[in-house]
Design an enzyme around this catalytic site. Structure first.
Site, short mmCIF file in Angstrom:
data_model
loop_
_atom_site.label_atom_id
_atom_site.label_comp_id
_atom_site.label_asym_id
_atom_site.label_seq_id
_atom_site.Cartn_x
_atom_site.Cartn_y
_atom_site.Cartn_z
N ARG A 5 11.26 -1.15 10.84
CA ARG A 5 10.17 -0.78 11.74
C ARG A 5 10.15 -1.71 12.94
O ARG A 5 10.38 -2.90 12.80
CB ARG A 5 8.83 -0.87 11.00
CG ARG A 5 8.44 0.42 10.34
CD ARG A 5 7.23 0.28 9.46
NE ARG A 5 6.06 -0.32 10.10
CZ ARG A 5 4.86 -0.35 9.54
NH1 ARG A 5 4.66 0.19 8.34
NH2 ARG A 5 3.83 -0.91 10.16
N ARG A 11 -0.03 -8.81 13.75
CA ARG A 11 -0.65 -7.90 12.78
C ARG A 11 -1.45 -8.67 11.74
O ARG A 11 -2.53 -8.24 11.35
CB ARG A 11 0.43 -7.04 12.11
CG ARG A 11 0.92 -5.95 13.05
CD ARG A 11 2.27 -5.44 12.67
NE ARG A 11 2.25 -4.72 11.43
CZ ARG A 11 3.29 -4.62 10.61
NH1 ARG A 11 4.42 -5.22 10.90
NH2 ARG A 11 3.19 -3.92 9.51
N ARG A 52 11.56 -5.52 5.03
CA ARG A 52 11.26 -4.11 4.73
C ARG A 52 12.21 -3.17 5.45
O ARG A 52 12.58 -3.40 6.61
CB ARG A 52 9.82 -3.81 5.16
CG ARG A 52 9.50 -2.32 5.10
CD ARG A 52 8.04 -2.06 5.03
NE ARG A 52 7.31 -2.45 6.22
CZ ARG A 52 5.98 -2.37 6.32
NH1 ARG A 52 5.25 -1.94 5.31
NH2 ARG A 52 5.38 -2.75 7.43
N ARG A 99 -9.88 0.09 8.44
CA ARG A 99 -9.48 -1.30 8.66
C ARG A 99 -10.55 -2.09 9.38
O ARG A 99 -10.39 -3.30 9.57
CB ARG A 99 -8.19 -1.35 9.48
CG ARG A 99 -6.94 -1.26 8.63
CD ARG A 99 -5.72 -1.38 9.49
NE ARG A 99 -4.58 -1.72 8.67
CZ ARG A 99 -3.39 -1.12 8.76
NH1 ARG A 99 -3.18 -0.17 9.63
NH2 ARG A 99 -2.41 -1.47 7.99
N LYS A 112 0.83 -1.22 0.00
CA LYS A 112 0.00 0.00 0.00
C LYS A 112 0.86 1.27 0.00
O LYS A 112 0.65 2.16 -0.81
CB LYS A 112 -0.93 0.02 1.23
CG LYS A 112 -1.86 -1.18 1.34
CD LYS A 112 -2.78 -1.09 2.55
CE LYS A 112 -2.07 -1.11 3.89
NZ LYS A 112 -1.34 -2.37 4.17
P1 ADP Z 1 2.20 -1.81 3.24
O1 ADP Z 1 2.21 -0.30 3.19
O2 ADP Z 1 0.99 -2.40 2.55
O3 ADP Z 1 2.39 -2.37 4.62
P2 ADP Z 1 4.77 -1.60 1.81
O4 ADP Z 1 4.43 -0.72 0.64
O5 ADP Z 1 5.57 -0.99 2.90
O6 ADP Z 1 3.44 -2.33 2.38
O7 ADP Z 1 5.52 -2.88 1.23
C1 ADP Z 1 5.95 -3.93 2.10
C2 ADP Z 1 7.32 -4.45 1.65
O8 ADP Z 1 7.19 -5.15 0.41
C3 ADP Z 1 8.35 -3.36 1.40
O9 ADP Z 1 9.60 -3.86 1.81
C4 ADP Z 1 8.29 -3.14 -0.12
O10 ADP Z 1 9.52 -2.67 -0.64
C5 ADP Z 1 7.97 -4.53 -0.62
N1 ADP Z 1 7.10 -4.53 -1.81
C6 ADP Z 1 6.09 -3.67 -2.11
N2 ADP Z 1 5.49 -4.00 -3.26
C7 ADP Z 1 6.13 -5.13 -3.71
C8 ADP Z 1 5.99 -5.97 -4.86
N3 ADP Z 1 5.04 -5.73 -5.78
N4 ADP Z 1 6.81 -7.03 -4.98
C9 ADP Z 1 7.78 -7.28 -4.04
N5 ADP Z 1 7.96 -6.53 -2.93
C10 ADP Z 1 7.15 -5.46 -2.77
P1 AMP Z 2 0.66 0.44 9.07
O1 AMP Z 2 1.75 1.45 8.89
O2 AMP Z 2 -0.52 0.71 8.16
O3 AMP Z 2 1.16 -0.99 8.95
O4 AMP Z 2 0.10 0.63 10.55
C1 AMP Z 2 0.96 0.49 11.68
C2 AMP Z 2 0.13 0.38 12.96
O5 AMP Z 2 -0.64 1.59 13.17
C3 AMP Z 2 -0.90 -0.74 13.00
O6 AMP Z 2 -0.34 -2.00 13.35
C4 AMP Z 2 -1.87 -0.22 14.06
O7 AMP Z 2 -1.33 -0.36 15.37
C5 AMP Z 2 -1.91 1.28 13.73
N1 AMP Z 2 -2.95 1.59 12.72
C6 AMP Z 2 -2.74 2.09 11.47
N2 AMP Z 2 -3.91 2.27 10.83
C7 AMP Z 2 -4.89 1.87 11.70
C8 AMP Z 2 -6.30 1.77 11.61
N3 AMP Z 2 -6.97 2.14 10.50
N4 AMP Z 2 -6.98 1.31 12.69
C9 AMP Z 2 -6.33 0.95 13.82
N5 AMP Z 2 -5.00 0.98 13.96
C10 AMP Z 2 -4.27 1.44 12.91
#
Ligand code: ADP
Ligand code: AMP
Length: 212
Positions: A155, A166, A122, A83, A8
């Site tokens: 992270r 998660r 990541r 969510r 995302k």
């Molecule tokens: P989210 O915001 O949904 O938690 P991220 O955008 O941070 O996910 O992506 C999670 C991890 O996967 C990151 O390390 C990113 O670089 C990697 N990633 C994102 N899109 C892809 C893809 N299409 N193929 C492989 N790795 C990806």
């Molecule tokens: P993310 O960066 O989207 O993976 O979110 C990191 C953390 O923030 C999650 O594990 C939750 O603890 C909190 N969080 C983010 N978005 C939400 C949401 N929409 N509702 C509740 N908690 C959230």
């Protein structure tokens, strides 16, 4: 929408740069609050550290406040919100009030086993929020952000324990939300397991009214 690690943030950053709209990511907002030690940051820290969802009332208030800011008038991209069903219902009423109906819900679909390796590999930039991966999307210079030159970090909730929590917190809720938006004809399913550039092209097509 999509499970943690679905891509995302990676896609949202590119779309927002293209469309010139703000990227409203609740996770980023909570991490910023936590690292600057605000009252909200102290309140949400235990949830973030454990990988659990923050209570709906706090999250809904956070988004309501953010969408009330002037840069959101021209549109915005929500990442990581809603969510839960109460969050989706609250969003619908906020958007009604703004006269800005939701136009697209993009759902990045990735299998659970793929998510584990994405999350544990990541690396993120605490300065600009960009996301990289040690193997799948490495930065040009090891440990440094391609966008702003910041030092990349892991992270604190990308440990195997917090990742497990998660995924469990989000699996059922994500399915429920997908049904909610499917019933309303808004859901666009995107195969999130393609290469980053291909996912991006699929999103652009979905935004331009392409096939569902
Ligand atoms: P989210 O915001 O949904 O938690 P991220 O955008 O941070 O996910 O992506 C999670 C991890 O996967 C990151 O390390 C990113 O670089 C990697 N990633 C994102 N899109 C892809 C893809 N299409 N193929 C492989 N790795 C990806
Ligand atoms: P993310 O960066 O989207 O993976 O979110 C990191 C953390 O923030 C999650 O594990 C939750 O603890 C909190 N969080 C983010 N978005 C939400 C949401 N929409 N509702 C509740 N908690 C959230």
């Amino acid at each position: 929408m999509g499970l943690p690690g679905a891509g995302k943030g990676t896609q949202a950053m590119a779309i927002c740069e293209d469309l010139g709209i703000p990227h409203v990511a609740t996770g980023d907002m909570y991490r910023a609050a936590k690292s600057s030690g605000t009252e909200l940051g102290d309140q949400v820290k235990p949830y973030l550290d454990a990988g659990r969802l923050v209570p709906d009332d706090l999250t809904i208030a956070l988004v309501r406040d953010r969408l009330g800011q002037s840069d959101a008038r021209k549109g915005f991209l929500l990442d990581g919100f809603p969510r839960t069903l109460p969050q989706a219902e609250a969003l619908a009423s906020m958007l009604d009030g703004m006269g800005k109906p939701l136009t697209h819900v993009l759902y990045l679909e990735v299998r659970e086993e793929e998510l584990l390796s994405r999350l544990t590999g990541r690396r993120v930039c605490p300065n600009c929020g960009a996301s990289f991966h040690v193997a799948f999307n490495p930065p040009t210079r090891e440990g440094l952000c391609d966008r702003c030159g910041g030092t990349l970090v892991q992270r604190s909730d990308d440990t195997p324990e917090a990742v497990g929590v998660r995924l469990r917190e989000n699996l059922e809720r994500t399915k429920t939300l997908a049904d909610f938006y499917e019933d309303r004809g808004l859901l666009r399913r995107i195969d999130g397991e393609q290469p980053i550039a291909t996912v991006y092209a699929s999103i652009r097509e979905a935004l331009n009214g392409g096939e569902r």
